[in-house]
Scaffold this active site. Structure first.
Site, PDB file in Angstrom:
ATOM      1  CD  GLU A   1      59.818   7.612 -26.337  1.00  0.00           C
ATOM      2  OE1 GLU A   1      60.139   6.670 -25.513  1.00  0.00           O
ATOM      3  OE2 GLU A   1      61.104   7.818 -27.165  1.00  0.00           O
TER       4      GLU A   1
ATOM      5  CG  HIS B   1      62.943   2.763 -23.992  1.00  0.00           C
ATOM      6  ND1 HIS B   1      62.394   2.681 -25.036  1.00  0.00           N
ATOM      7  CD2 HIS B   1      61.962   3.733 -23.136  1.00  0.00           C
ATOM      8  CE1 HIS B   1      62.332   4.197 -25.291  1.00  0.00           C
ATOM      9  NE2 HIS B   1      61.946   4.666 -24.224  1.00  0.00           N
TER      10      HIS B   1
ATOM     11  CG  HIS C   1      58.812   7.403 -21.281  1.00  0.00           C
ATOM     12  ND1 HIS C   1      59.632   8.592 -21.033  1.00  0.00           N
ATOM     13  CD2 HIS C   1      59.135   6.809 -22.170  1.00  0.00           C
ATOM     14  CE1 HIS C   1      61.004   8.447 -21.277  1.00  0.00           C
ATOM     15  NE2 HIS C   1      60.292   7.304 -22.389  1.00  0.00           N
TER      16      HIS C   1
HETATM   17  C1  LIG Z   1      64.863  10.611 -26.322  1.00  0.00           C
HETATM   18  C2  LIG Z   1      63.940   9.332 -25.507  1.00  0.00           C
HETATM   19  C3  LIG Z   1      64.035   8.151 -26.115  1.00  0.00           C
HETATM   20  O1  LIG Z   1      62.879   7.905 -25.668  1.00  0.00           O
HETATM   21  O2  LIG Z   1      64.256   8.032 -28.290  1.00  0.00           O
HETATM   22  C4  LIG Z   1      63.035   9.763 -24.418  1.00  0.00           C
HETATM   23  O3  LIG Z   1      62.468   8.813 -24.561  1.00  0.00           O
HETATM   24  S1  LIG Z   1      62.745  11.242 -24.062  1.00  0.00           S
HETATM   25  C5  LIG Z   1      61.761  12.023 -22.781  1.00  0.00           C
HETATM   26  C6  LIG Z   1      61.391  12.936 -22.326  1.00  0.00           C
HETATM   27  N1  LIG Z   1      60.703  13.865 -22.715  1.00  0.00           N
HETATM   28  C7  LIG Z   1      59.249  13.738 -22.299  1.00  0.00           C
HETATM   29  O4  LIG Z   1      58.462  13.018 -21.040  1.00  0.00           O
HETATM   30  C8  LIG Z   1      58.100  14.440 -23.473  1.00  0.00           C
HETATM   31  C9  LIG Z   1      56.830  14.248 -22.808  1.00  0.00           C
HETATM   32  N2  LIG Z   1      56.117  14.765 -21.922  1.00  0.00           N
HETATM   33  C10 LIG Z   1      55.289  15.991 -21.881  1.00  0.00           C
HETATM   34  O5  LIG Z   1      55.407  16.710 -22.604  1.00  0.00           O
HETATM   35  C11 LIG Z   1      55.738  15.998 -20.582  1.00  0.00           C
HETATM   36  O6  LIG Z   1      56.288  15.921 -19.236  1.00  0.00           O
HETATM   37  C12 LIG Z   1      54.258  15.717 -20.270  1.00  0.00           C
HETATM   38  C13 LIG Z   1      53.581  16.662 -20.978  1.00  0.00           C
HETATM   39  C14 LIG Z   1      53.673  14.535 -19.676  1.00  0.00           C
HETATM   40  C15 LIG Z   1      54.040  16.109 -18.518  1.00  0.00           C
HETATM   41  O7  LIG Z   1      54.252  17.740 -18.514  1.00  0.00           O
HETATM   42  P1  LIG Z   1      54.418  18.873 -16.984  1.00  0.00           P
HETATM   43  O8  LIG Z   1      55.051  17.923 -16.337  1.00  0.00           O
HETATM   44  O9  LIG Z   1      54.770  20.172 -17.269  1.00  0.00           O
HETATM   45  O10 LIG Z   1      52.922  18.973 -16.925  1.00  0.00           O
HETATM   46  P2  LIG Z   1      52.188  18.502 -15.505  1.00  0.00           P
HETATM   47  O11 LIG Z   1      53.489  18.638 -14.354  1.00  0.00           O
HETATM   48  O12 LIG Z   1      51.292  19.658 -14.790  1.00  0.00           O
HETATM   49  O13 LIG Z   1      51.453  17.036 -15.435  1.00  0.00           O
HETATM   50  C16 LIG Z   1      50.665  16.930 -16.379  1.00  0.00           C
HETATM   51  C17 LIG Z   1      49.871  16.060 -15.314  1.00  0.00           C
HETATM   52  O14 LIG Z   1      50.465  14.306 -16.149  1.00  0.00           O
HETATM   53  C18 LIG Z   1      51.080  14.137 -14.755  1.00  0.00           C
HETATM   54  N3  LIG Z   1      52.627  13.659 -14.844  1.00  0.00           N
HETATM   55  C19 LIG Z   1      53.557  14.315 -15.715  1.00  0.00           C
HETATM   56  N4  LIG Z   1      54.309  13.670 -16.073  1.00  0.00           N
HETATM   57  C20 LIG Z   1      54.147  12.334 -15.876  1.00  0.00           C
HETATM   58  C21 LIG Z   1      54.935  10.884 -16.147  1.00  0.00           C
HETATM   59  N5  LIG Z   1      55.934  10.715 -16.284  1.00  0.00           N
HETATM   60  N6  LIG Z   1      54.026   9.789 -16.324  1.00  0.00           N
HETATM   61  C22 LIG Z   1      52.797   9.964 -15.782  1.00  0.00           C
HETATM   62  N7  LIG Z   1      52.322  11.364 -15.230  1.00  0.00           N
HETATM   63  C23 LIG Z   1      52.877  12.110 -15.828  1.00  0.00           C
HETATM   64  C24 LIG Z   1      51.059  15.529 -13.718  1.00  0.00           C
HETATM   65  O15 LIG Z   1      51.622  14.046 -12.010  1.00  0.00           O
HETATM   66  C25 LIG Z   1      50.280  15.639 -13.804  1.00  0.00           C
HETATM   67  O16 LIG Z   1      48.920  15.218 -13.384  1.00  0.00           O
HETATM   68  P3  LIG Z   1      48.117  15.604 -12.516  1.00  0.00           P
HETATM   69  O17 LIG Z   1      46.975  16.501 -12.816  1.00  0.00           O
HETATM   70  O18 LIG Z   1      46.747  14.811 -11.832  1.00  0.00           O
HETATM   71  O19 LIG Z   1      49.056  16.691 -11.301  1.00  0.00           O
HETATM   72 CO   LIG Z   2      62.136   7.073 -24.101  1.00  0.00          CO
END
Ligand SMILES: C[C@H](C(=O)O)C(=O)SCCNC(=O)CCNC(=O)[C@H](O)C(C)(C)COP(=O)(O)OP(=O)(O)OC[C@H]1O[C@@H](n2cnc3c(N)ncnc32)[C@H](O)[C@@H]1OP(=O)(O)O
Ligand SMILES: [Co+2]
Length: 134
Positions: free
Chosen positions: A130, A7, A79
């Site tokens: 992911e 996805h 993502h």
């Molecule tokens: C259940 C379902 C499923 O499919 O089954 C799902 O998908 S659940 C989907 C929801 N779950 C998740 O997203 C879990 C994984 N995500 C995470 O752990 C966190 O969101 C993260 C670590 C990616 C970002 O954490 P955060 O927002 O607190 O950190 P920051 O804001 O400091 O972001 C750190 C750097 O990464 C960048 N950044 C943050 N999020 C994204 C993203 N989605 N895509 C690309 N870059 C990203 C920010 O711009 C920043 O860049 P710069 O330093 O240049 O400013």
């Molecule tokens: Co997902």
């Protein structure tokens, strides 16, 4: 190692409006909202012939989507999810290659009831990846 594109996820500021747009404006098959408290999101899946779109909306104050929507108030691609046969083998290979696996490093059960892991966007060309074991 990575297989099919499972996805593409889009974080949206208004889940109902985005669902109606995909259903009515884009004529797609849109599922019902599904709360995923373990991931801090409410998701809606849109079935396409060759993959799925996952609409994401924050669930709870700790949702990882809150920060993303603050930075991108009109929403945006959040993502992409690739399928793997063996998520632990994939994880260990990625760690050996120096990639960061997010969270505890242990897979969680995702919206399809399968184990999922996330890889840091900074390690993959600015794209949050992911992996889902299918
Ligand atoms: C259940 C379902 C499923 O499919 O089954 C799902 O998908 S659940 C989907 C929801 N779950 C998740 O997203 C879990 C994984 N995500 C995470 O752990 C966190 O969101 C993260 C670590 C990616 C970002 O954490 P955060 O927002 O607190 O950190 P920051 O804001 O400091 O972001 C750190 C750097 O990464 C960048 N950044 C943050 N999020 C994204 C993203 N989605 N895509 C690309 N870059 C990203 C920010 O711009 C920043 O860049 P710069 O330093 O240049 O400013
Ligand atoms: Co997902």
């Amino acid at each position: 190692m990575i297989g099919r594109l499972n996805h593409v996820a889009i974080a949206v500021p208004d889940l109902e409006a985005a669902s109606a747009q995909y259903r009515n404006t884009l004529g797609a098959t849109v599922g019902a909202p599904q709360d995923e408290p373990d991931h801090g999101v409410t998701v809606v899946f849109i079935e396409l012939p060759n993959t799925k779109i996952e609409l994401l909306y924050p669930l709870g104050d700790e949702s990882p989507i809150n920060g993303f929507l603050e930075k991108n108030p009109s929403g945006g691609i959040h993502h992409i999810c690739y399928e793997v046969d063996d998520i632990l083998k994939a994880r260990d290979h990625l760690l050996a290659e120096g990639a960061r696996v997010l969270g505890s490093g242990e897979p969680k059960i995702g919206a399809h009831g399968k184990p999922v892991l996330f890889l840091h966007p900074k390690d993959f060309n600015g794209c949050l990846v992911e992996l889902e074991q299918v």
